[in-house]
Motif scaffolding. Structure first.
Motif: not given
Length: 98
Positions: A81-98
């Protein structure tokens, strides 16, 4: 209407390990393949030559590239139930629970 997928070419990846790839994304220049068992993402050039491997803090499974926001969206193989947003360097920017 019925469609049949026809393979036009088959390429063996150059990385010699037995990685189990689960997800793939293409940015227009590089392929990003997730390896949840290794907590890594392998990066290949457009011609499928191995470029590098990045260690990740989570076991990413599915991955897609957002060409509008220039980021990646990945799902967590262990927490479905977790989706992550990564920048172009693959660093986590945000985390969403769905």
């Amino acid at each position: 209407m019925e469609y049949t997928l026809q393979l036009t070419d088959e390429i063996a990846l150059q990385k010699d390990d037995l990685a189990t790839y689960e997800g793939a994304a293409f940015t227009g220049e590089e392929y990003y393949l997730t390896v949840p068992l290794e907590h890594s993402i392998h990066i290949y050039g457009a011609d499928f030559t191995f470029f590098t491997s990045c260690t990740c803090p989570h076991a990413y499974a599915a991955i897609c590239y957002d060409s509008i926001n220039y980021c990646f969206w990945v799902s967590d193989a262990q927490q479905h139930n977790v989706v992550y947003c990564l920048d172009s360097d693959l660093n986590e920017l945000q985390c969403f629970y769905v």
